[in-house]
Motif scaffolding. Structure first.
Motif, PDB file in Angstrom:
ATOM      1  N   VAL A 158      -7.465   9.932   6.668  1.00 50.13           N
ATOM      2  CA  VAL A 158      -7.686   8.674   5.945  1.00 50.13           C
ATOM      3  C   VAL A 158      -7.299   8.881   4.487  1.00 50.13           C
ATOM      4  N   GLU A 159      -6.481   7.975   3.968  1.00 54.41           N
ATOM      5  CA  GLU A 159      -6.008   8.074   2.602  1.00 54.41           C
ATOM      6  C   GLU A 159      -6.219   6.743   1.881  1.00 54.41           C
ATOM      7  N   PRO A 160      -6.457   6.786   0.558  1.00 53.79           N
ATOM      8  CA  PRO A 160      -6.507   5.531  -0.196  1.00 53.79           C
ATOM      9  C   PRO A 160      -5.116   4.923  -0.271  1.00 53.79           C
ATOM     10  N   HIS A 161      -5.066   3.613  -0.180  1.00 53.93           N
ATOM     11  CA  HIS A 161      -3.768   2.934  -0.276  1.00 53.93           C
ATOM     12  C   HIS A 161      -3.537   2.515  -1.724  1.00 53.93           C
ATOM     13  N   LYS A 162      -2.494   3.053  -2.321  1.00 53.62           N
ATOM     14  CA  LYS A 162      -2.163   2.736  -3.707  1.00 53.62           C
ATOM     15  C   LYS A 162      -0.922   1.856  -3.726  1.00 53.62           C
ATOM     16  N   PRO A 163      -1.085   0.544  -3.977  1.00 57.43           N
ATOM     17  CA  PRO A 163       0.070  -0.365  -3.982  1.00 57.43           C
ATOM     18  C   PRO A 163       1.036  -0.041  -5.109  1.00 57.43           C
ATOM     19  N   LEU A 164       2.257  -0.544  -4.981  1.00 57.86           N
ATOM     20  CA  LEU A 164       3.284  -0.267  -5.980  1.00 57.86           C
ATOM     21  C   LEU A 164       2.918  -0.835  -7.343  1.00 57.86           C
ATOM     22  N   THR A 165       2.196  -1.944  -7.364  1.00 60.29           N
ATOM     23  CA  THR A 165       1.749  -2.529  -8.621  1.00 60.29           C
ATOM     24  C   THR A 165       0.250  -2.796  -8.563  1.00 60.29           C
ATOM     25  N   LYS A 166      -0.427  -2.539  -9.643  1.00 64.18           N
ATOM     26  CA  LYS A 166      -1.868  -2.788  -9.716  1.00 64.18           C
ATOM     27  C   LYS A 166      -2.182  -4.160 -10.301  1.00 64.18           C
ATOM     28  N   HIS A 167      -1.144  -4.909 -10.675  1.00 64.23           N
ATOM     29  CA  HIS A 167      -1.334  -6.236 -11.249  1.00 64.23           C
ATOM     30  C   HIS A 167      -1.554  -7.249 -10.123  1.00 64.23           C
ATOM     31  N   GLN A 168      -2.795  -7.629  -9.930  1.00 57.88           N
ATOM     32  CA  GLN A 168      -3.126  -8.552  -8.852  1.00 57.88           C
ATOM     33  C   GLN A 168      -2.464  -9.911  -9.032  1.00 57.88           C
ATOM     34  N   ALA A 169      -2.165 -10.273 -10.294  1.00 58.99           N
ATOM     35  CA  ALA A 169      -1.505 -11.563 -10.551  1.00 58.99           C
ATOM     36  C   ALA A 169      -0.145 -11.611  -9.864  1.00 58.99           C
ATOM     37  N   LEU A 170       0.571 -10.488  -9.882  1.00 58.13           N
ATOM     38  CA  LEU A 170       1.882 -10.438  -9.236  1.00 58.13           C
ATOM     39  C   LEU A 170       1.755 -10.543  -7.720  1.00 58.13           C
ATOM     40  N   LEU A 171       0.683  -9.935  -7.187  1.00 56.26           N
ATOM     41  CA  LEU A 171       0.485  -9.936  -5.744  1.00 56.26           C
ATOM     42  C   LEU A 171      -0.031 -11.264  -5.217  1.00 56.26           C
ATOM     43  N   SER A 172      -0.358 -12.174  -6.117  1.00 56.50           N
ATOM     44  CA  SER A 172      -0.837 -13.497  -5.705  1.00 56.50           C
ATOM     45  C   SER A 172       0.247 -14.564  -5.816  1.00 56.50           C
ATOM     46  N   ILE A 173       1.407 -14.191  -6.335  1.00 55.74           N
ATOM     47  CA  ILE A 173       2.498 -15.153  -6.499  1.00 55.74           C
ATOM     48  C   ILE A 173       3.292 -15.232  -5.195  1.00 55.74           C
ATOM     49  N   PRO A 174       3.332 -16.416  -4.567  1.00 57.61           N
ATOM     50  CA  PRO A 174       4.094 -16.560  -3.326  1.00 57.61           C
ATOM     51  C   PRO A 174       5.540 -16.109  -3.496  1.00 57.61           C
ATOM     52  N   PHE A 175       6.105 -15.544  -2.435  1.00 62.64           N
ATOM     53  CA  PHE A 175       7.478 -15.036  -2.366  1.00 62.64           C
ATOM     54  C   PHE A 175       7.636 -13.711  -3.124  1.00 62.64           C
ATOM     55  N   LEU A 176       7.144 -13.636  -4.364  1.00 63.78           N
ATOM     56  CA  LEU A 176       7.256 -12.384  -5.102  1.00 63.78           C
ATOM     57  C   LEU A 176       6.388 -11.297  -4.468  1.00 63.78           C
ATOM     58  N   ARG A 177       5.199 -11.688  -3.989  1.00 65.94           N
ATOM     59  CA  ARG A 177       4.308 -10.702  -3.377  1.00 65.94           C
ATOM     60  C   ARG A 177       4.920 -10.097  -2.111  1.00 65.94           C
ATOM     61  N   GLY A 178       5.793 -10.870  -1.465  1.00 63.84           N
ATOM     62  CA  GLY A 178       6.449 -10.366  -0.270  1.00 63.84           C
ATOM     63  C   GLY A 178       7.384  -9.211  -0.555  1.00 63.84           C
ATOM     64  N   VAL A 179       8.041  -9.249  -1.717  1.00 69.55           N
ATOM     65  CA  VAL A 179       8.951  -8.175  -2.101  1.00 69.55           C
ATOM     66  C   VAL A 179       8.168  -6.882  -2.293  1.00 69.55           C
ATOM     67  N   PHE A 180       7.036  -6.971  -3.027  1.00 70.25           N
ATOM     68  CA  PHE A 180       6.194  -5.792  -3.251  1.00 70.25           C
ATOM     69  C   PHE A 180       5.614  -5.281  -1.941  1.00 70.25           C
ATOM     70  N   SER A 181       5.185  -6.205  -1.088  1.00 72.39           N
ATOM     71  CA  SER A 181       4.579  -5.818   0.184  1.00 72.39           C
ATOM     72  C   SER A 181       5.591  -5.116   1.083  1.00 72.39           C
ATOM     73  N   PHE A 182       6.815  -5.612   1.104  1.00 71.69           N
ATOM     74  CA  PHE A 182       7.858  -5.017   1.935  1.00 71.69           C
ATOM     75  C   PHE A 182       8.173  -3.591   1.477  1.00 71.69           C
ATOM     76  N   ALA A 183       8.362  -3.426   0.167  1.00 73.00           N
ATOM     77  CA  ALA A 183       8.669  -2.097  -0.376  1.00 73.00           C
ATOM     78  C   ALA A 183       7.500  -1.144  -0.160  1.00 73.00           C
ATOM     79  N   ASP A 184       6.287  -1.645  -0.345  1.00 76.01           N
ATOM     80  CA  ASP A 184       5.096  -0.816  -0.173  1.00 76.01           C
ATOM     81  C   ASP A 184       4.935  -0.361   1.271  1.00 76.01           C
ATOM     82  N   SER A 185       5.203  -1.264   2.214  1.00 72.88           N
ATOM     83  CA  SER A 185       5.069  -0.910   3.629  1.00 72.88           C
ATOM     84  C   SER A 185       6.105   0.127   4.037  1.00 72.88           C
ATOM     85  N   LEU A 186       7.290   0.059   3.439  1.00 70.51           N
ATOM     86  CA  LEU A 186       8.325   1.054   3.729  1.00 70.51           C
ATOM     87  C   LEU A 186       7.876   2.450   3.299  1.00 70.51           C
TER      88      LEU A 186
END
Length: 332
Positions: free
Chosen positions: A38-66
């Protein structure tokens, strides 16, 4: 049905499962034991505002999942690597620490290099190759509309041929079986069933939030974009296709996110092609694989609390009541 918001992927002889800020990797080792990390998940960006913006959050999520997926895959593969010639028992503690640090640094470099190479190959095969093949028709005097349609058809065919080709590989078939186990675990929970081997095996191996569906949406959305966004310059056509990749990924993320949260008829219809495609990327797992998947889920997700909250399933209380009734019966 309320989404559990958990997701994951198949790795070599195992499953990676992610839930919020943690992810687990469960692997069936060569000796038959199940190893869970079990490991902590550290997203590519810690700015939650960016992760709440539609379409833009998908780019971060895709790269992070890779990145997370590749890290998990490399971890699972480490159990099946050949033993090094160096006898670690003869090393001093300092040498062991130095060797481990060097290996970790090397693995990280290899991971990022593999992610970059994978993206380059994916863009070359699924974006540029169909364009260049269709462009041959344009040079032969065919109208741009026909060329655009030919590019779209070519992109779909190349994607399907790719899936058909890799699905014939023995190792990939086992990965697809673990992929099926991952889906079955999530479906088991989200349909209000206790998470055990029997219930998981009888659950569906198709799920609307699957990465296969995401790739299908990427293909379809790219076709729509490239059909309507046209430029005359051949160079600009390539530039436009490359620049639109993050946009397409962002739109595809919003579609699959909606699909995972809605039971609307239209959304279900849109999800159907992705579910059909999953029949190529999943296989029915065996009980041993399901055990690995359950271990990965339980390491990061409290499925009993989820069932109680969403289905009123009092697992622990029912168990206690059953034990109490059994004891009373035995006393009598």
């Amino acid at each position: 049905m309320k989404s559990s918001n958990i997701g994951g992927q198949a790795v070599m002889e195992g499953i990676m499962m992610m839930n919020k800020d943690r992810y687990s990797v469960a692997v069936r080792k060569p000796n038959g034991e199940i190893e869970v990390k079990v490991e902590p998940h550290k997203p590519l960006t810690k700015h939650q505002a960016l992760l709440s913006i539609p379409f833009l959050r998908g780019v971060f999520s895709f790269a992070d999942s890779l990145i997370t997926g590749m890290r998990s895959l490399m971890y699972s593969a480490s159990f099946y690597e050949e033993e090094e010639e160096t006898n670690s028992r003869e090393m001093t503690e300092e040498e062991l620490l130095a060797t481990q640090a060097k290996k970790e640094k090397s693995d990280n470099l290899m991971m990022y290099a593999t992610v970059v190479l994978s993206l380059v190959l994916a863009i070359g095969i699924f974006v540029l190759l169909p364009y260049f093949l269709a462009d041959l028709l344009g040079r032969a005097g065919v109208s741009q509309t026909i060329v655009a349609i030919a590019e779209a058809v070519g992109r779909v065919l190349i994607f399907l041929l790719y899936l058909a080709a890799i699905s014939r590989m023995k190792d990939i078939q086992r990965v697809f079986m673990y992929h099926g186990a991952e889906h079955k675990c999530i479906n088991c929970i989200e349909h209000g069933l206790e998470l055990n081997v029997e219930n998981v095996l009888k659950s569906s191996r198709e799920h609307k939030r699957c990465g296969t569906s995401f790739l299908m949406y990427v293909i379809v959305i790219s076709i729509i974009f490239f059909l309507f966004i046209r430029v005359e310059s051949p160079v600009l056509r390539i530039v436009v296709r490359l620049l639109l990749i993050p946009v397409i990924a962002g739109v595809a993320y919003e579609v699959i996110r909606l699909a995972g949260r809605s039971e609307n008829r239209l959304v279900r219809a849109i999800s159907k092609p992705g579910l059909l495609l999953q029949r190529m990327t999943t296989r029915e797992p065996d009980a041993a694989m399901v055990e690995v998947a359950i271990s990965a889920v339980e390491a990061v997700f409290d499925w009993k609390a989820y069932l109680e909250e969403n289905f009123g399933y009092k697992y622990e209380k029912e168990t206690e009541q059953t034990e109490k009734t059994t004891e009373e019966t035995e006393d009598k």
